[in-house]
Scaffold this motif. Structure first.
Motif, PDB file in Angstrom:
ATOM      1  N   PHE A  52       0.847  -1.191   0.000  1.00 39.51           N
ATOM      2  CA  PHE A  52       0.000   0.000   0.000  1.00 39.51           C
ATOM      3  C   PHE A  52       0.889   1.249   0.000  1.00 39.51           C
ATOM      4  N   GLY A  53       1.805   1.340   0.982  1.00 40.77           N
ATOM      5  CA  GLY A  53       2.674   2.501   1.073  1.00 40.77           C
ATOM      6  C   GLY A  53       3.623   2.619  -0.105  1.00 40.77           C
ATOM      7  N   TYR A  54       4.163   1.497  -0.550  1.00 45.08           N
ATOM      8  CA  TYR A  54       5.112   1.494  -1.668  1.00 45.08           C
ATOM      9  C   TYR A  54       4.430   1.970  -2.940  1.00 45.08           C
ATOM     10  N   ASP A  55       3.251   1.402  -3.215  1.00 45.24           N
ATOM     11  CA  ASP A  55       2.572   1.683  -4.480  1.00 45.24           C
ATOM     12  C   ASP A  55       2.076   3.124  -4.555  1.00 45.24           C
ATOM     13  N   THR A  56       1.541   3.634  -3.436  1.00 51.65           N
ATOM     14  CA  THR A  56       1.008   4.993  -3.478  1.00 51.65           C
ATOM     15  C   THR A  56       2.098   6.052  -3.390  1.00 51.65           C
ATOM     16  N   SER A  57       3.277   5.700  -2.839  1.00 47.41           N
ATOM     17  CA  SER A  57       4.343   6.686  -2.658  1.00 47.41           C
ATOM     18  C   SER A  57       5.370   6.681  -3.786  1.00 47.41           C
ATOM     19  N   VAL A  58       5.443   5.604  -4.566  1.00 51.22           N
ATOM     20  CA  VAL A  58       6.444   5.526  -5.626  1.00 51.22           C
ATOM     21  C   VAL A  58       6.271   6.658  -6.627  1.00 51.22           C
ATOM     22  N   ILE A  59       5.026   7.130  -6.767  1.00 45.25           N
ATOM     23  CA  ILE A  59       4.751   8.159  -7.763  1.00 45.25           C
ATOM     24  C   ILE A  59       5.399   9.495  -7.385  1.00 45.25           C
ATOM     25  N   SER A  60       5.710   9.694  -6.084  1.00 44.28           N
ATOM     26  CA  SER A  60       6.267  10.985  -5.665  1.00 44.28           C
ATOM     27  C   SER A  60       7.601  11.274  -6.345  1.00 44.28           C
ATOM     28  N   GLY A  61       8.431  10.235  -6.511  1.00 45.84           N
ATOM     29  CA  GLY A  61       9.712  10.435  -7.177  1.00 45.84           C
ATOM     30  C   GLY A  61       9.633  10.364  -8.685  1.00 45.84           C
TER      31      GLY A  61
END
Length: 491
Positions: A34-43
């Motif tokens: 959940f955290g990986y998938d939703t946060s990967v877009i930030s970079g």
């Protein structure tokens, strides 16, 4: 073992604490993804924007498209968890995560990129409801807060991992390589935690409460006896059986839910708590931190490095919250956390408004993340996992988590347009959004303190009495006539 129990703050000797934490840790892998998938877009969003030549609105869609899938996944999670079981629903999540990590990384055009991100959103939506549901159903009441904090802890760890991965990928890369290939490596790196989740999900037992709903009492007895002992397991099974007998436990349609005003009120409270978590502004930081920090940091690489520390701050806050949530309760954490988050946003707003090029904006966001990590981060998920009675837990959690993702979509889609508004930028230099979310933090805090009772130490079989007691104090009895409780477990 006694030292371990003392460390996690559990005084009762009747539970196998290490076993509960192990099986919750496996379920929490859904939170890591959940955290990986939703946060990967930030970079990746900066290079993706350049690669596909996106407008402000399209940039928002590149981020928020995953949330459309999350909403659909959250709505379907109740049916999946009730029909297939909690464990099988999580396995389906693992497969969907794996497919989208390959597909989005290899997408040749923006349309296919969006479609694969929506597919990943389905997985996130299901996992965000089913993982905490499973944890709440296998955790003894005196350690449920700490066990459920593992969900938020896992989300934060997943986000922190991908912040580090994104930085390592971008650290020595040229802007041209990041635009053509770097963002693909960022998205594709998710396959590693996906495969770990696939390999471990069947090492945990199915939820004993799901077995009870399905009439498989022998299976439920084995799992509950492993968690504690046979005597305590039989006593808890009697409570579950009594709850199902008096309130219903096999489920009816969504129409039945809408006819039951008391159940509808509990679900309204859960949906509001889940939705208000997004109005605290957390995902403008999670999704857009590099954009927020790029002006003061000097480069994308520096902004990505600073984003790692935002993830660390969230992790530190989560550890503090997990340590005290079963000691201090849910409401005190919401109170002090909301006040601290408001202060952090105001500090960052000062840095943006005055166009400070130092570390003031970063310090404000770090303080904000620590306070979110110990309050709204874990407590919102704990509350939506424990306030629903057995008979409506699947339906209630699916609707509450869907509310969270609807509000997430509004924030993620709206922020780039808000941040890109020329009039607001000329007047406030990017500080307007910080002021807006600071105000919403205070409003969200007020709602919880007004309508949500303290649930620390309340068993899942007793939770309905606690919530309905709060109904009588919150609603005028003249408009809230006593009604027959209609059995419901899934929508």
């Amino acid at each position: 073992m006694k030292r371990f129990r003392a460390l996690v703050g559990v005084s009762s000797e009747r539970h196998d604490v290490s076993y509960v934490l192990r099986i919750c840790a496996v379920a929490a892998l859904g939170g890591i993804l959940f955290g990986y998938d939703t946060s990967v877009i930030s970079g990746a969003i900066g290079p993706i924007r350049e690669h596909f030549h996106l407008s402000d609105a399209a940039t928002g869609w590149a981020v928020s498209s995953v949330i459309l899938g999350c909403i659909i996944g959250a709505f379907s999670s109740g049916w999946l968890a009730h029909t297939l079981g909690r464990r099988m629903a999580l396995f389906i999540c693992a497969i969907l995560f794996s497919v989208q990590s390959f597909g989005a990384a290899l997408a040749p055009d923006f349309l296919q990129f969006v479609l694969y991100r929506i597919l990943g959103g389905l997985a996130v939506g299901i996992a965000s409801a089913v993982s905490p549901m499973y944890m709440s159903e296998v955790s003894p009441k005196d350690m449920r807060g700490r066990a459920l904090s593992m969900e938020q802890f896992a989300i934060v760890v997943g986000a922190l991992l991908v912040y580090v991965v994104n930085y390592l990928i971008a650290a020595r890369a040229t802007a041209e390589w990041l635009e053509t290939m770097g963002w693909r490596w960022m998205l594709g790196s998710e396959i590693i935690p996906c495969l770990i989740f696939c390999a471990t999900i069947f090492l945990i037992p199915e939820s004993p409460r799901w077995h009870m709903i399905r009439g498989r009492e022998d299976h439920a007895l084995r799992t509950l006896s492993r968690i504690s002992n046979e005597s305590h397991a039989r006593s808890l099974m009697a409570e579950i059986r009594d709850s199902m007998t008096h309130h219903g436990g096999n489920g009816q349609s969504l129409a039945a839910l809408l006819r039951d005003r008391r159940a509808r009120w509990i679900i309204f409270i859960g949906a509001m708590v889940a939705g208000l978590q997004q109005f605290t502004g957390i995902n403008i930081v999670v999704y857009y931190a590099p954009m927020l920090l790029s002006a003061s940091s000097g480069s994308l690489q520096n902004a990505l490095f600073q984003t790692i520390w935002i993830g660390v701050a969230n992790l530190v806050g989560g550890m503090i919250g997990a340590w005290i949530v079963d000691r201090k309760g849910r409401r005190p954490l919401i109170l002090w956390g909301s006040l601290g988050m408001t202060l952090g946003l105001l500090v960052s707003s000062v840095a943006l408004y005055t166009q400070d090029t130092g570390l003031l904006a970063l310090f404000g966001l770090l303080f904000y993340m620590v306070m979110f990590g110990l309050s709204w981060g874990p407590v919102a998920w704990i509350l939506v996992s424990e306030i629903f009675p057995n008979r409506i837990r699947s339906a209630g959690m699916s609707l509450a988590v869907a509310s969270n993702w609807v509000m997430n979509f509004v924030v993620a889609q709206g922020f780039p347009m808000l941040a890109g508004n020329r009039t607001l930028n000329e007047a406030f230099h990017g500080a307007f959004s910080m002021w807006l979310f600071a105000l919403l933090c205070l409003g969200s805090m007020a709602f919880v303190l007004r309508y949500v009772p303290e649930t620390k130490g309340v068993s899942l079989e007793k939770i309905e009495d606690t919530m309905l007691g709060n109904v009588s104090s919150s609603l005028d009895s003249a408009t809230m006539p006593r009604e027959r409780i209609i059995p419901l477990d899934h929508a």
